[in-house]
Design an enzyme around this catalytic site. Structure first.
Site, PDB file in Angstrom:
ATOM      1  N   LYS A  14      26.236  -0.821   2.471  1.00 20.62           N
ATOM      2  CA  LYS A  14      25.979   0.207   3.495  1.00 20.62           C
ATOM      3  C   LYS A  14      24.817   1.125   3.105  1.00 20.62           C
ATOM      4  O   LYS A  14      23.928   1.385   3.911  1.00 20.62           O
ATOM      5  CB  LYS A  14      27.226   1.086   3.730  1.00 20.62           C
ATOM      6  CG  LYS A  14      28.473   0.345   4.141  1.00 20.62           C
ATOM      7  CD  LYS A  14      29.593   1.302   4.487  1.00 20.62           C
ATOM      8  CE  LYS A  14      30.045   2.177   3.333  1.00 20.62           C
ATOM      9  NZ  LYS A  14      30.674   1.474   2.209  1.00 20.62           N
ATOM     10  N   ARG A  89      36.798   7.610   7.346  1.00 24.48           N
ATOM     11  CA  ARG A  89      37.483   6.738   6.395  1.00 24.48           C
ATOM     12  C   ARG A  89      38.998   6.738   6.608  1.00 24.48           C
ATOM     13  O   ARG A  89      39.700   6.018   5.903  1.00 24.48           O
ATOM     14  CB  ARG A  89      37.212   7.229   4.974  1.00 24.48           C
ATOM     15  CG  ARG A  89      36.066   6.522   4.264  1.00 24.48           C
ATOM     16  CD  ARG A  89      35.829   7.271   2.972  1.00 24.48           C
ATOM     17  NE  ARG A  89      35.340   6.493   1.895  1.00 24.48           N
ATOM     18  CZ  ARG A  89      34.084   6.555   1.438  1.00 24.48           C
ATOM     19  NH1 ARG A  89      33.189   7.272   2.055  1.00 24.48           N
ATOM     20  NH2 ARG A  89      33.742   5.885   0.378  1.00 24.48           N
ATOM     21  N   ARG A 128      26.225  -1.172 -10.757  1.00 21.75           N
ATOM     22  CA  ARG A 128      25.329  -0.317  -9.964  1.00 21.75           C
ATOM     23  C   ARG A 128      24.783   0.860 -10.786  1.00 21.75           C
ATOM     24  O   ARG A 128      25.503   1.485 -11.553  1.00 21.75           O
ATOM     25  CB  ARG A 128      26.091   0.226  -8.752  1.00 21.75           C
ATOM     26  CG  ARG A 128      25.273   1.181  -7.892  1.00 21.75           C
ATOM     27  CD  ARG A 128      25.763   1.249  -6.495  1.00 21.75           C
ATOM     28  NE  ARG A 128      26.984   2.037  -6.366  1.00 21.75           N
ATOM     29  CZ  ARG A 128      27.555   2.300  -5.186  1.00 21.75           C
ATOM     30  NH1 ARG A 128      27.033   1.810  -4.071  1.00 21.75           N
ATOM     31  NH2 ARG A 128      28.659   3.001  -5.119  1.00 21.75           N
ATOM     32  N   ARG A 161      27.354   6.272 -11.538  1.00 19.37           N
ATOM     33  CA  ARG A 161      28.256   7.266 -10.947  1.00 19.37           C
ATOM     34  C   ARG A 161      29.604   7.221 -11.656  1.00 19.37           C
ATOM     35  O   ARG A 161      30.073   6.151 -12.014  1.00 19.37           O
ATOM     36  CB  ARG A 161      28.463   6.948  -9.454  1.00 19.37           C
ATOM     37  CG  ARG A 161      27.323   7.423  -8.590  1.00 19.37           C
ATOM     38  CD  ARG A 161      27.386   6.879  -7.193  1.00 19.37           C
ATOM     39  NE  ARG A 161      28.698   6.914  -6.559  1.00 19.37           N
ATOM     40  CZ  ARG A 161      28.932   6.545  -5.291  1.00 19.37           C
ATOM     41  NH1 ARG A 161      27.920   6.140  -4.538  1.00 19.37           N
ATOM     42  NH2 ARG A 161      30.135   6.586  -4.779  1.00 19.37           N
ATOM     43  N   ARG A 172      39.412   3.293  -5.589  1.00 21.86           N
ATOM     44  CA  ARG A 172      38.606   3.332  -4.358  1.00 21.86           C
ATOM     45  C   ARG A 172      38.879   2.127  -3.478  1.00 21.86           C
ATOM     46  O   ARG A 172      38.956   2.250  -2.251  1.00 21.86           O
ATOM     47  CB  ARG A 172      37.109   3.390  -4.705  1.00 21.86           C
ATOM     48  CG  ARG A 172      36.696   4.735  -5.260  1.00 21.86           C
ATOM     49  CD  ARG A 172      35.334   4.665  -5.897  1.00 21.86           C
ATOM     50  NE  ARG A 172      34.257   4.541  -4.934  1.00 21.86           N
ATOM     51  CZ  ARG A 172      33.044   4.086  -5.246  1.00 21.86           C
ATOM     52  NH1 ARG A 172      32.786   3.664  -6.466  1.00 21.86           N
ATOM     53  NH2 ARG A 172      32.115   4.043  -4.329  1.00 21.86           N
TER      54      ARG A 172
HETATM   55  P1  AMP Z   1      30.707   7.124  -1.114  1.00 19.26           P
HETATM   56  O1  AMP Z   1      29.419   7.560  -1.715  1.00 19.26           O
HETATM   57  O2  AMP Z   1      30.662   6.961   0.362  1.00 19.26           O
HETATM   58  O3  AMP Z   1      31.288   5.917  -1.820  1.00 19.26           O
HETATM   59  O4  AMP Z   1      31.746   8.330  -1.368  1.00 19.26           O
HETATM   60  C1  AMP Z   1      32.056   8.758  -2.677  1.00 19.26           C
HETATM   61  C2  AMP Z   1      33.364   9.543  -2.676  1.00 19.26           C
HETATM   62  O5  AMP Z   1      33.224  10.712  -1.846  1.00 19.26           O
HETATM   63  C3  AMP Z   1      34.568   8.805  -2.109  1.00 19.26           C
HETATM   64  O6  AMP Z   1      35.184   7.934  -3.051  1.00 19.26           O
HETATM   65  C4  AMP Z   1      35.480   9.982  -1.748  1.00 19.26           C
HETATM   66  O7  AMP Z   1      36.062  10.563  -2.905  1.00 19.26           O
HETATM   67  C5  AMP Z   1      34.460  10.997  -1.186  1.00 19.26           C
HETATM   68  N1  AMP Z   1      34.271  10.784   0.263  1.00 19.26           N
HETATM   69  C6  AMP Z   1      33.139  10.338   0.882  1.00 19.26           C
HETATM   70  N2  AMP Z   1      33.325  10.232   2.213  1.00 19.26           N
HETATM   71  C7  AMP Z   1      34.612  10.618   2.438  1.00 19.26           C
HETATM   72  C8  AMP Z   1      35.418  10.687   3.608  1.00 19.26           C
HETATM   73  N3  AMP Z   1      34.944  10.339   4.837  1.00 19.26           N
HETATM   74  N4  AMP Z   1      36.695  11.132   3.468  1.00 19.26           N
HETATM   75  C9  AMP Z   1      37.181  11.497   2.267  1.00 19.26           C
HETATM   76  N5  AMP Z   1      36.482  11.407   1.114  1.00 19.26           N
HETATM   77  C10 AMP Z   1      35.207  10.973   1.194  1.00 19.26           C
END
Ligand code: AMP
Length: 219
Positions: A14, A89, A128, A161, A172
């Site tokens: 994504k 999400r 990554r 990360r 996750r």
């Molecule tokens: P991402 O970079 O999209 O993988 O997001 C990293 C982390 O941010 C996720 O594992 C969650 O802890 C938090 N996060 C991002 N988007 C959301 C969301 N829509 N709802 C809840 N937590 C989120």
């Protein structure tokens, strides 16, 4: 109108596609993960609240995340479309988004759902690396920078990360299958779901998404 959601498990591609799409379409990229990481870096109250959840790979509570997105989507630069990446999400987030877009008289125009098998997700995420400065993604085997540890684009430092470790990744992925995957049905019923194969090469996948964008934009 291009009010688009990119949906799919972590590592499905994504973020990489989002970077190409915003360059091509000039619409803002709204990544809740990036917004949380920026808040953590800046040490804001939001960042302090979100850090514990994020580092462990759990979801930040709905009310916090929904509030953040409401504020962002109400800004002027979203009036001509946007790319949501990593939101919604959960079902309550999807319902809140539906309500908000109806208040704004600008409904979601399409959901691009990236599929990818679990072993490949683990391989991608555990290798990554990300630029600390511009966020560009790399991989220790398949997408190496020209100079180890240094971003090709801006010269920033590459890092892993905290939530890309195998331990946090397990959480996750289970959160994704339990809370996020059911949204596929929600958006299928809304007639908005477009499936793409996250295993395709970056350029091939980009072409397919472009076709979907054109289709959606003409409606
Ligand atoms: P991402 O970079 O999209 O993988 O997001 C990293 C982390 O941010 C996720 O594992 C969650 O802890 C938090 N996060 C991002 N988007 C959301 C969301 N829509 N709802 C809840 N937590 C989120």
């Amino acid at each position: 109108m291009l009010n688009i959601i990119l949906m799919g498990p972590p590592g499905a591609g994504k973020g990489t596609q989002a970077k190409k799409l915003i360059a091509a379409y000039g619409i803002p990229h709204i990544s809740t993960g990036d917004m949380f990481r920026e808040a953590i870096k800046a040490g804001t109250p939001l960042g302090k609240e979100a850090a514990g959840y994020i580092n462990e790979g759990r979801l930040v509570p709905d009310e916090v995340t929904i509030g953040l997105v409401k504020e962002r989507l109400s800004k002027a630069d979203c009036q001509h479309g946007y790319l949501l990446d990593g939101f919604p999400r959960t079902l309550p987030q999807a319902e809140a988004l539906k309500e908000l877009t109806s208040e704004l008289h600008s409904p979601i125009s399409g959901v691009i759902n990236f599929s990818c098998d679990k072993d490949e997700l683990i391989r991608r995420i555990s290798g990554r690396r990300v630029c600390r400065n511009c966020g560009a993604p790399y991989h220790v085997e398949t997408l190496k920078p020209k100079v180890e540890g240094v971003c090709d684009i801006c010269g920033g430092e590459l890092y892993q990360r905290k939530d890309d470790t195998v331990e946090a990744l397990k959480t996750r992925l289970s959160v994704y299958y339990k809370d996020t995957k059911p949204l596929e049905e929600f958006y299928r019923q809304e007639g908005l779901l477009h499936e793409v194969d996250g295993l395709l090469g970056v350029d091939e996948l980009f072409k397919k998404i472009n076709v979907i964008f054109r289709e959606v934009d003409q409606r």
